[in-house]
Design an enzyme around this catalytic site. Structure first.
Site, PDB file in Angstrom:
ATOM      1  CG  ASN A  72      -2.292  -0.868   0.755  1.00 10.57           C
ATOM      2  OD1 ASN A  72      -3.124  -0.236   0.244  1.00 10.57           O
ATOM      3  ND2 ASN A  72      -2.377  -1.937   1.614  1.00 10.57           N
ATOM      4  CE  LYS A 106       0.563   0.074  25.726  1.00  9.63           C
ATOM      5  NZ  LYS A 106      -0.010   0.238  26.973  1.00  9.63           N
ATOM      6  CG  MET A 115       0.312  -5.110  11.490  1.00 11.85           C
ATOM      7  SD  MET A 115      -1.469  -5.050  10.972  1.00 11.85           S
ATOM      8  CE  MET A 115      -1.471  -5.676   9.190  1.00 11.85           C
ATOM      9  CG  ASN A 128      -5.794   1.441   9.404  1.00 10.04           C
ATOM     10  OD1 ASN A 128      -4.832   1.106   8.957  1.00 10.04           O
ATOM     11  ND2 ASN A 128      -6.752   0.469   9.790  1.00 10.04           N
ATOM     12  CG  HIS A 178      -9.721  -3.198   8.286  1.00  7.55           C
ATOM     13  ND1 HIS A 178      -8.933  -3.790   9.037  1.00  7.55           N
ATOM     14  CD2 HIS A 178     -10.821  -4.007   8.263  1.00  7.55           C
ATOM     15  CE1 HIS A 178      -9.432  -4.982   9.476  1.00  7.55           C
ATOM     16  NE2 HIS A 178     -10.505  -4.993   9.012  1.00  7.55           N
TER      17      HIS A 178
END
Ligand code: GAR
Length: 206
Positions: free
Chosen positions: A16, A67, A94, A111, A113
Protein backbone atom coordinates in the site's frame (compact mmCIF):
# COMPACT_ATOMS: atom_id res chain seq x y z
CA UNK A 1 -1.53 23.39 -5.84
CA UNK A 2 1.02 22.79 -3.06
CA UNK A 3 1.26 19.01 -2.52
CA UNK A 4 -0.16 17.55 0.68
CA UNK A 5 2.68 16.30 2.89
CA UNK A 6 2.23 12.67 3.91
CA UNK A 7 3.88 10.52 6.57
CA UNK A 8 3.34 6.77 6.10
CA UNK A 9 3.60 4.14 8.86
CA UNK A 10 4.04 0.52 7.78
CA UNK A 11 5.02 -2.68 9.61
CA UNK A 12 5.62 -5.13 6.78
CA UNK A 13 5.35 -5.78 3.07
CA UNK A 14 4.57 -2.18 2.12
CA UNK A 15 2.51 -2.70 -1.02
CA UNK A 16 0.00 0.00 0.00
CA UNK A 17 2.90 2.33 0.76
CA UNK A 18 4.33 1.63 -2.69
CA UNK A 19 0.98 2.22 -4.42
CA UNK A 20 0.73 5.63 -2.74
CA UNK A 21 4.39 6.45 -3.53
CA UNK A 22 3.86 5.50 -7.20
CA UNK A 23 0.72 7.59 -7.52
CA UNK A 24 2.50 10.58 -5.94
CA UNK A 25 5.48 10.14 -8.28
CA UNK A 26 3.21 9.91 -11.33
CA UNK A 27 1.28 13.03 -10.32
CA UNK A 28 -1.96 11.05 -9.91
CA UNK A 29 -2.43 12.47 -6.41
CA UNK A 30 -1.46 15.95 -5.22
CA UNK A 31 0.69 14.66 -2.40
CA UNK A 32 4.29 13.88 -1.47
CA UNK A 33 5.51 11.30 1.05
CA UNK A 34 8.03 13.09 3.30
CA UNK A 35 8.84 10.12 5.52
CA UNK A 36 8.13 6.41 6.00
CA UNK A 37 8.35 5.09 9.55
CA UNK A 38 8.35 1.45 10.55
CA UNK A 39 8.21 -0.40 13.85
CA UNK A 40 9.90 -3.39 12.20
CA UNK A 41 13.57 -3.17 11.19
CA UNK A 42 13.03 -5.91 8.57
CA UNK A 43 9.95 -4.39 6.95
CA UNK A 44 10.04 -4.72 3.16
CA UNK A 45 8.45 -1.26 3.10
CA UNK A 46 11.81 0.21 4.19
CA UNK A 47 13.50 -1.28 1.09
CA UNK A 48 10.71 -0.16 -1.20
CA UNK A 49 11.15 3.42 0.07
CA UNK A 50 14.75 3.48 -1.19
CA UNK A 51 13.58 2.77 -4.74
CA UNK A 52 11.41 5.88 -4.59
CA UNK A 53 14.07 8.01 -2.87
CA UNK A 54 11.83 8.43 0.16
CA UNK A 55 13.42 8.89 3.57
CA UNK A 56 12.64 5.83 5.68
CA UNK A 57 13.42 5.00 9.27
CA UNK A 58 12.90 2.19 11.72
CA UNK A 59 11.82 3.65 15.05
CA UNK A 60 11.88 1.37 18.09
CA UNK A 61 8.26 0.84 19.20
CA UNK A 62 9.17 -0.07 22.78
CA UNK A 63 8.38 -3.25 24.71
CA UNK A 64 4.66 -3.71 23.90
CA UNK A 65 3.28 -5.94 21.13
CA UNK A 66 0.12 -4.12 20.11
CA UNK A 67 0.87 -0.47 20.81
CA UNK A 68 3.75 2.01 20.90
CA UNK A 69 5.25 2.90 24.27
CA UNK A 70 4.48 6.49 25.37
CA UNK A 71 8.11 7.43 24.62
CA UNK A 72 7.89 5.83 21.18
CA UNK A 73 4.63 7.68 20.43
CA UNK A 74 6.38 10.94 21.25
CA UNK A 75 9.26 10.03 18.98
CA UNK A 76 7.00 9.08 16.07
CA UNK A 77 5.02 12.31 16.47
CA UNK A 78 8.19 14.38 16.77
CA UNK A 79 9.65 12.96 13.53
CA UNK A 80 6.38 13.37 11.64
CA UNK A 81 6.04 17.01 12.79
CA UNK A 82 9.70 17.68 11.99
CA UNK A 83 8.94 16.59 8.41
CA UNK A 84 5.91 18.88 8.17
CA UNK A 85 3.48 15.97 7.85
CA UNK A 86 -0.13 17.07 7.31
CA UNK A 87 -1.73 13.63 6.92
CA UNK A 88 -0.56 10.36 8.50
CA UNK A 89 -1.36 7.22 6.49
CA UNK A 90 -1.31 3.86 8.28
CA UNK A 91 -0.48 1.25 5.65
CA UNK A 92 -0.37 -2.13 7.33
CA UNK A 93 0.85 -0.60 10.60
CA UNK A 94 0.00 -3.28 13.14
CA UNK A 95 -0.16 -1.20 16.32
CA UNK A 96 -2.93 0.77 17.98
CA UNK A 97 -2.29 4.48 18.34
CA UNK A 98 -3.08 6.05 21.70
CA UNK A 99 -4.31 9.48 22.71
CA UNK A 100 -1.05 11.44 22.50
CA UNK A 101 -0.63 10.43 18.86
CA UNK A 102 -4.30 10.91 18.01
CA UNK A 103 -4.42 14.36 19.65
CA UNK A 104 -1.32 15.40 17.72
CA UNK A 105 -3.05 14.75 14.36
CA UNK A 106 -6.80 15.20 14.95
CA UNK A 107 -8.72 13.67 12.02
CA UNK A 108 -5.46 13.66 10.14
CA UNK A 109 -4.74 9.94 10.41
CA UNK A 110 -6.12 7.45 7.89
CA UNK A 111 -6.03 3.66 7.89
CA UNK A 112 -6.73 0.98 5.29
CA UNK A 113 -8.50 -2.17 6.40
CA UNK A 114 -9.01 -5.30 4.25
CA UNK A 115 -12.73 -5.83 4.97
CA UNK A 116 -16.01 -3.94 4.77
CA UNK A 117 -16.09 -2.42 8.26
CA UNK A 118 -17.68 -2.73 10.74
CA UNK A 119 -17.49 -6.40 9.69
CA UNK A 120 -14.27 -8.24 10.50
CA UNK A 121 -12.14 -5.66 12.35
CA UNK A 122 -8.74 -6.57 13.74
CA UNK A 123 -6.20 -9.02 12.37
CA UNK A 124 -6.51 -11.39 9.39
CA UNK A 125 -9.72 -9.76 8.21
CA UNK A 126 -9.67 -11.46 4.80
CA UNK A 127 -9.47 -14.92 6.41
CA UNK A 128 -12.14 -13.98 8.96
CA UNK A 129 -14.47 -13.02 6.08
CA UNK A 130 -13.57 -16.10 4.02
CA UNK A 131 -14.08 -18.49 6.96
CA UNK A 132 -17.41 -16.85 7.80
CA UNK A 133 -18.62 -17.63 4.28
CA UNK A 134 -19.54 -14.15 3.10
CA UNK A 135 -20.25 -13.74 -0.61
CA UNK A 136 -18.96 -10.17 -0.73
CA UNK A 137 -16.09 -8.59 1.14
CA UNK A 138 -13.85 -5.65 0.31
CA UNK A 139 -11.81 -2.87 1.86
CA UNK A 140 -12.27 0.35 3.80
CA UNK A 141 -10.32 3.58 4.23
CA UNK A 142 -11.28 5.36 7.44
CA UNK A 143 -10.10 8.06 9.79
CA UNK A 144 -8.49 6.66 12.91
CA UNK A 145 -10.06 7.15 16.32
CA UNK A 146 -9.32 5.51 19.68
CA UNK A 147 -11.08 2.22 18.79
CA UNK A 148 -9.86 -0.68 16.68
CA UNK A 149 -10.93 -0.03 13.07
CA UNK A 150 -13.90 2.04 14.29
CA UNK A 151 -13.28 5.55 12.91
CA UNK A 152 -15.45 7.43 10.37
CA UNK A 153 -15.48 5.70 6.97
CA UNK A 154 -14.16 7.58 3.94
CA UNK A 155 -14.33 5.04 1.08
CA UNK A 156 -15.33 1.39 0.82
CA UNK A 157 -15.06 -0.93 -2.15
CA UNK A 158 -16.83 -4.28 -2.44
CA UNK A 159 -15.07 -7.36 -3.84
CA UNK A 160 -16.89 -10.61 -4.70
CA UNK A 161 -15.97 -13.93 -3.09
CA UNK A 162 -15.76 -16.51 -5.89
CA UNK A 163 -16.63 -20.21 -5.66
CA UNK A 164 -13.05 -21.40 -6.08
CA UNK A 165 -11.46 -18.75 -3.81
CA UNK A 166 -9.08 -19.47 -0.99
CA UNK A 167 -8.39 -16.93 1.76
CA UNK A 168 -5.23 -16.05 -0.20
CA UNK A 169 -6.87 -15.47 -3.60
CA UNK A 170 -9.56 -13.38 -1.91
CA UNK A 171 -6.89 -11.33 -0.09
CA UNK A 172 -5.09 -10.68 -3.40
CA UNK A 173 -8.33 -9.47 -5.05
CA UNK A 174 -9.02 -7.17 -2.08
CA UNK A 175 -5.43 -5.85 -2.09
CA UNK A 176 -5.73 -4.69 -5.71
CA UNK A 177 -8.69 -2.51 -4.65
CA UNK A 178 -6.88 -1.30 -1.50
CA UNK A 179 -4.18 0.11 -3.75
CA UNK A 180 -6.79 2.17 -5.60
CA UNK A 181 -9.03 3.45 -2.81
CA UNK A 182 -6.23 4.59 -0.50
CA UNK A 183 -4.98 7.03 -3.11
CA UNK A 184 -8.54 8.10 -3.91
CA UNK A 185 -9.12 8.94 -0.23
CA UNK A 186 -5.82 10.86 0.02
CA UNK A 187 -6.71 12.87 -3.08
CA UNK A 188 -10.13 13.77 -1.62
CA UNK A 189 -8.36 14.93 1.54
CA UNK A 190 -5.82 16.91 -0.51
CA UNK A 191 -8.69 18.65 -2.31
CA UNK A 192 -10.29 19.55 1.04
CA UNK A 193 -13.41 17.59 0.14
CA UNK A 194 -13.82 15.44 3.26
CA UNK A 195 -16.18 16.84 5.89
CA UNK A 196 -16.62 14.87 9.09
CA UNK A 197 -20.08 15.05 10.64
CA UNK A 198 -20.16 12.73 13.66
CA UNK A 199 -19.70 9.18 12.36
CA UNK A 200 -20.23 10.26 8.77
CA UNK A 201 -17.70 11.59 6.29
CA UNK A 202 -19.36 13.71 3.65
CA UNK A 203 -17.58 13.95 0.30
CA UNK A 204 -18.07 17.48 -0.97
CA UNK A 205 -18.51 18.11 -4.70
CA UNK A 206 -15.53 19.50 -6.65
C1 GAR B 1 -3.11 -4.70 3.95
O1 GAR B 1 -3.97 -5.70 3.44
C2 GAR B 1 -3.84 -3.82 4.93
O2 GAR B 1 -5.18 -3.59 4.58
C3 GAR B 1 -3.74 -4.63 6.19
O3 GAR B 1 -2.43 -5.12 6.18
C4 GAR B 1 -2.02 -5.32 4.84
C5 GAR B 1 -0.69 -4.63 4.63
O4 GAR B 1 -0.16 -4.93 3.39
N1 GAR B 1 -4.03 -3.86 7.35
C6 GAR B 1 -4.69 -4.35 8.41
O5 GAR B 1 -5.07 -5.49 8.49
C7 GAR B 1 -4.92 -3.34 9.53
N2 GAR B 1 -5.90 -3.83 10.44
P1 GAR B 1 0.96 -4.03 2.75
O6 GAR B 1 2.06 -3.94 3.81
O7 GAR B 1 1.41 -4.78 1.54
O8 GAR B 1 0.35 -2.69 2.44
Amino acid sequence: MKPLILGVLASGRGSNFEAIAKNCAEGKIDARIAILLSDNPNAKALERAKVYGIEARYVDPGPYKTKLSPEAEEEYVRILKEHGVELVCLAGFMRILKSHFLRSFPYRIMNIHPALLPAFPGLHAQKQAFDYGVKVSGCTVHFVDEGIDTGPIIIQRAVPVLEDDTAETLAARILAEEHKIYSEAIQLFAEGRLKIEGRKVRVLPK
